[in-house]
Design a protein around this motif. Structure first.
Motif, PDB file in Angstrom:
ATOM      1  N   ALA A  89       0.828  -1.206   0.000  1.00 20.77           N
ATOM      2  CA  ALA A  89       0.000   0.000   0.000  1.00 20.77           C
ATOM      3  C   ALA A  89       0.859   1.252   0.000  1.00 20.77           C
ATOM      4  O   ALA A  89       1.909   1.306   0.623  1.00 20.77           O
ATOM      5  CB  ALA A  89      -0.894   0.011   1.230  1.00 20.77           C
ATOM      6  N   ILE A  90       0.434   2.273  -0.737  1.00 16.12           N
ATOM      7  CA  ILE A  90       1.081   3.575  -0.742  1.00 16.12           C
ATOM      8  C   ILE A  90       0.069   4.592  -0.252  1.00 16.12           C
ATOM      9  O   ILE A  90      -1.066   4.630  -0.713  1.00 16.12           O
ATOM     10  CB  ILE A  90       1.548   3.975  -2.166  1.00 16.12           C
ATOM     11  CG1 ILE A  90       2.587   2.973  -2.680  1.00 16.12           C
ATOM     12  CG2 ILE A  90       2.119   5.378  -2.176  1.00 16.12           C
ATOM     13  CD1 ILE A  90       3.024   3.247  -4.094  1.00 16.12           C
ATOM     14  N   SER A  91       0.459   5.411   0.735  1.00 19.33           N
ATOM     15  CA  SER A  91      -0.482   6.396   1.255  1.00 19.33           C
ATOM     16  C   SER A  91       0.200   7.743   1.412  1.00 19.33           C
ATOM     17  O   SER A  91       1.404   7.825   1.582  1.00 19.33           O
ATOM     18  CB  SER A  91      -1.021   5.947   2.611  1.00 19.33           C
ATOM     19  OG  SER A  91       0.032   5.839   3.545  1.00 19.33           O
ATOM     20  N   ILE A  92      -0.586   8.829   1.328  1.00 22.27           N
ATOM     21  CA  ILE A  92      -0.065  10.182   1.540  1.00 22.27           C
ATOM     22  C   ILE A  92      -1.008  10.931   2.443  1.00 22.27           C
ATOM     23  O   ILE A  92      -2.209  10.696   2.441  1.00 22.27           O
ATOM     24  CB  ILE A  92       0.105  10.953   0.198  1.00 22.27           C
ATOM     25  CG1 ILE A  92      -1.204  11.044  -0.539  1.00 22.27           C
ATOM     26  CG2 ILE A  92       1.144  10.302  -0.681  1.00 22.27           C
ATOM     27  CD1 ILE A  92      -1.193  11.930  -1.728  1.00 22.27           C
ATOM     28  N   ALA A  93      -0.437  11.846   3.226  1.00 20.99           N
ATOM     29  CA  ALA A  93      -1.244  12.721   4.072  1.00 20.99           C
ATOM     30  C   ALA A  93      -1.210  14.103   3.433  1.00 20.99           C
ATOM     31  O   ALA A  93      -0.278  14.849   3.609  1.00 20.99           O
ATOM     32  CB  ALA A  93      -0.664  12.775   5.485  1.00 20.99           C
ATOM     33  N   GLN A  94      -2.205  14.392   2.649  1.00 23.54           N
ATOM     34  CA  GLN A  94      -2.200  15.675   1.967  1.00 23.54           C
ATOM     35  C   GLN A  94      -3.477  16.433   2.228  1.00 23.54           C
ATOM     36  O   GLN A  94      -3.490  17.372   2.996  1.00 23.54           O
ATOM     37  CB  GLN A  94      -1.952  15.477   0.464  1.00 23.54           C
ATOM     38  CG  GLN A  94      -1.641  16.789  -0.249  1.00 23.54           C
ATOM     39  CD  GLN A  94      -0.997  16.542  -1.606  1.00 23.54           C
ATOM     40  OE1 GLN A  94      -1.406  15.619  -2.314  1.00 23.54           O
ATOM     41  NE2 GLN A  94      -0.015  17.324  -1.962  1.00 23.54           N
ATOM     42  N   ASN A  95      -4.550  16.022   1.606  1.00 28.99           N
ATOM     43  CA  ASN A  95      -5.815  16.717   1.854  1.00 28.99           C
ATOM     44  C   ASN A  95      -7.011  15.773   1.783  1.00 28.99           C
ATOM     45  O   ASN A  95      -8.127  16.208   1.571  1.00 28.99           O
ATOM     46  CB  ASN A  95      -5.989  17.877   0.870  1.00 28.99           C
ATOM     47  CG  ASN A  95      -5.928  17.421  -0.576  1.00 28.99           C
ATOM     48  OD1 ASN A  95      -5.848  16.228  -0.845  1.00 28.99           O
ATOM     49  ND2 ASN A  95      -5.941  18.364  -1.488  1.00 28.99           N
ATOM     50  N   PRO A 219       1.165  12.683  17.327  1.00 24.95           N
ATOM     51  CA  PRO A 219       0.323  12.492  16.131  1.00 24.95           C
ATOM     52  C   PRO A 219      -0.604  13.662  15.821  1.00 24.95           C
ATOM     53  O   PRO A 219      -1.491  13.548  14.984  1.00 24.95           O
ATOM     54  CB  PRO A 219      -0.503  11.264  16.513  1.00 24.95           C
ATOM     55  CG  PRO A 219      -0.696  11.436  17.988  1.00 24.95           C
ATOM     56  CD  PRO A 219       0.586  12.027  18.518  1.00 24.95           C
ATOM     57  N   ASN A 220      -0.401  14.794  16.490  1.00 28.45           N
ATOM     58  CA  ASN A 220      -1.267  15.954  16.254  1.00 28.45           C
ATOM     59  C   ASN A 220      -0.826  16.695  14.994  1.00 28.45           C
ATOM     60  O   ASN A 220      -0.378  17.841  15.045  1.00 28.45           O
ATOM     61  CB  ASN A 220      -1.236  16.880  17.470  1.00 28.45           C
ATOM     62  CG  ASN A 220      -1.736  16.199  18.727  1.00 28.45           C
ATOM     63  OD1 ASN A 220      -2.739  15.490  18.692  1.00 28.45           O
ATOM     64  ND2 ASN A 220      -1.043  16.391  19.838  1.00 28.45           N
ATOM     65  N   VAL A 221      -0.916  16.015  13.864  1.00 27.23           N
ATOM     66  CA  VAL A 221      -0.525  16.582  12.572  1.00 27.23           C
ATOM     67  C   VAL A 221      -1.760  16.608  11.686  1.00 27.23           C
ATOM     68  O   VAL A 221      -2.263  15.569  11.269  1.00 27.23           O
ATOM     69  CB  VAL A 221       0.588  15.754  11.913  1.00 27.23           C
ATOM     70  CG1 VAL A 221       0.943  16.343  10.550  1.00 27.23           C
ATOM     71  CG2 VAL A 221       1.820  15.703  12.805  1.00 27.23           C
ATOM     72  N   THR A 222      -2.258  17.806  11.415  1.00 28.00           N
ATOM     73  CA  THR A 222      -3.488  17.956  10.631  1.00 28.00           C
ATOM     74  C   THR A 222      -3.173  18.374   9.196  1.00 28.00           C
ATOM     75  O   THR A 222      -2.014  18.653   8.853  1.00 28.00           O
ATOM     76  CB  THR A 222      -4.400  19.016  11.277  1.00 28.00           C
ATOM     77  OG1 THR A 222      -3.703  20.268  11.313  1.00 28.00           O
ATOM     78  CG2 THR A 222      -4.750  18.613  12.707  1.00 28.00           C
ATOM     79  N   ILE A 223      -4.206  18.434   8.371  1.00 27.99           N
ATOM     80  CA  ILE A 223      -3.987  18.748   6.955  1.00 27.99           C
ATOM     81  C   ILE A 223      -3.536  20.183   6.738  1.00 27.99           C
ATOM     82  O   ILE A 223      -3.077  20.531   5.642  1.00 27.99           O
ATOM     83  CB  ILE A 223      -5.254  18.471   6.120  1.00 27.99           C
ATOM     84  CG1 ILE A 223      -6.425  19.326   6.605  1.00 27.99           C
ATOM     85  CG2 ILE A 223      -5.618  17.003   6.158  1.00 27.99           C
ATOM     86  CD1 ILE A 223      -7.654  19.200   5.733  1.00 27.99           C
ATOM     87  N   ASP A 224      -3.650  21.048   7.755  1.00 26.76           N
ATOM     88  CA  ASP A 224      -3.179  22.428   7.603  1.00 26.76           C
ATOM     89  C   ASP A 224      -1.763  22.616   8.140  1.00 26.76           C
ATOM     90  O   ASP A 224      -1.251  23.717   8.200  1.00 26.76           O
ATOM     91  CB  ASP A 224      -4.133  23.399   8.283  1.00 26.76           C
ATOM     92  CG  ASP A 224      -4.268  23.143   9.780  1.00 26.76           C
ATOM     93  OD1 ASP A 224      -3.785  22.096  10.235  1.00 26.76           O
ATOM     94  OD2 ASP A 224      -4.863  23.990  10.478  1.00 26.76           O
ATOM     95  N   HIS A 225      -1.092  21.511   8.496  1.00 25.49           N
ATOM     96  CA  HIS A 225       0.297  21.582   8.948  1.00 25.49           C
ATOM     97  C   HIS A 225       1.167  22.066   7.781  1.00 25.49           C
ATOM     98  O   HIS A 225       0.969  21.659   6.642  1.00 25.49           O
ATOM     99  CB  HIS A 225       0.763  20.182   9.398  1.00 25.49           C
ATOM    100  CG  HIS A 225       2.076  20.178  10.102  1.00 25.49           C
ATOM    101  ND1 HIS A 225       3.273  20.346   9.442  1.00 25.49           N
ATOM    102  CD2 HIS A 225       2.396  20.023  11.404  1.00 25.49           C
ATOM    103  CE1 HIS A 225       4.265  20.283  10.300  1.00 25.49           C
ATOM    104  NE2 HIS A 225       3.756  20.089  11.520  1.00 25.49           N
ATOM    105  N   PRO A 226       2.119  22.974   8.045  1.00 28.84           N
ATOM    106  CA  PRO A 226       2.923  23.524   6.945  1.00 28.84           C
ATOM    107  C   PRO A 226       3.661  22.480   6.126  1.00 28.84           C
ATOM    108  O   PRO A 226       3.864  22.668   4.908  1.00 28.84           O
ATOM    109  CB  PRO A 226       3.899  24.483   7.656  1.00 28.84           C
ATOM    110  CG  PRO A 226       3.877  24.066   9.096  1.00 28.84           C
ATOM    111  CD  PRO A 226       2.493  23.562   9.347  1.00 28.84           C
TER     112      PRO A 226
END
Length: 232
Positions: A89-95, A219-226
């Motif tokens: 599996a390939i995953s990204i945390a973007q939007n 783990p407090n990394v949201t989609i608005d993280h720089p």
């Protein structure tokens, strides 16, 4: 196979980049028929061009079924695919829109690292040179690495204060002195890299990209993280 002296028709369903395409185009025995656009091959185009082909190169978006094979006829000897599976599996945390991204042969690929590079030196640096760093270096050597820069780091318990001191010591000076083609990889602890400084470096093009196994504040990394907002 086809008669001696007769060209082998090969249908290519995607442009696979200069390295692969130059090999195909440089083979005089091949009569190449290449899908011209940088997107998925049109099914009608493939069906129209597959008859009498000796080979066809497809991607995961091209369906190879009885209809296609019958259309190709007995001349077809090779079906080659550029695709993967096997439960990886390939995953990204973007939007949150990963399903909407179209597949492409070079998606998520960074700058090429190969022995064909004409640069006289190729350096890799490590903060800490334990078993993971040494194993990584062993895998990079075949790609033509000529110099290794490292700091020794004996096994020790987690020390957040020391991490913060290292982050402060190396934060901006280390990143700004890297080449613009550099990729910063952090598999240590998130506090070792200043997230804001790294985001600025990526946005302003100080370095080419970053690969992060850990992030400050996780783990407090949201989609608005720089860093999440940076495509590289």
């Amino acid at each position: 196979m086809s008669q001696i002296g007769k060209l082998h028709k090969v249908v290519v369903c995607r442009n696979f980049g200069p390295d692969a395409m130059s090999l195909l185009k440089g083979t005089p025995e091949l009569d190449l028929v290449v899908w011209p656009d940088d997107l998925g091959c049109d099914r009608a185009w493939l069906m129209n061009n597959i008859p009498d082909a000796t080979g066809v190169i497809v991607t995961l978006t091209d369906k190879v079924n009885t209809e296609l094979l019958n259309r190709a006829g007995p001349s077809l000897k090779v079906v080659s695919t550029m695709s993967v599976g096997h439960g990886i599996a390939i995953s990204i945390a973007q939007n949150g829109e990963w399903p909407n991204y179209p597949w492409a042969p070079f998606a998520f690929c960074g700058p090429q690292l190969s022995t064909t590079d004409t640069s006289p030196t190729r350096k890799v640096g490590f903060l800490g040179f334990g078993r993971i760093a040494q194993a990584t270096l062993a895998r990079l050597v075949p790609f033509g690495i000529t110099h290794c820069l490292y700091t020794s780091n004996p096994t020790s318990p987690t020390n957040h204060q020391r991490d913060a001191e290292l982050a402060e010591k190396y934060r901006l000076q280390a990143i700004t002195k890297m080449k613009k083609t550099s990729v910063l990889v952090n598999v240590s602890r998130g506090t070792l890299v200043d997230s804001d400084a790294l985001a600025k470096a990526l946005k302003e093009g100080w370095i080419w990209g970053a690969g992060l196994d850990v992030m400050e504040g996780e783990p407090n990394v949201t989609i608005d993280h720089p860093l999440v907002k940076e495509p590289r």
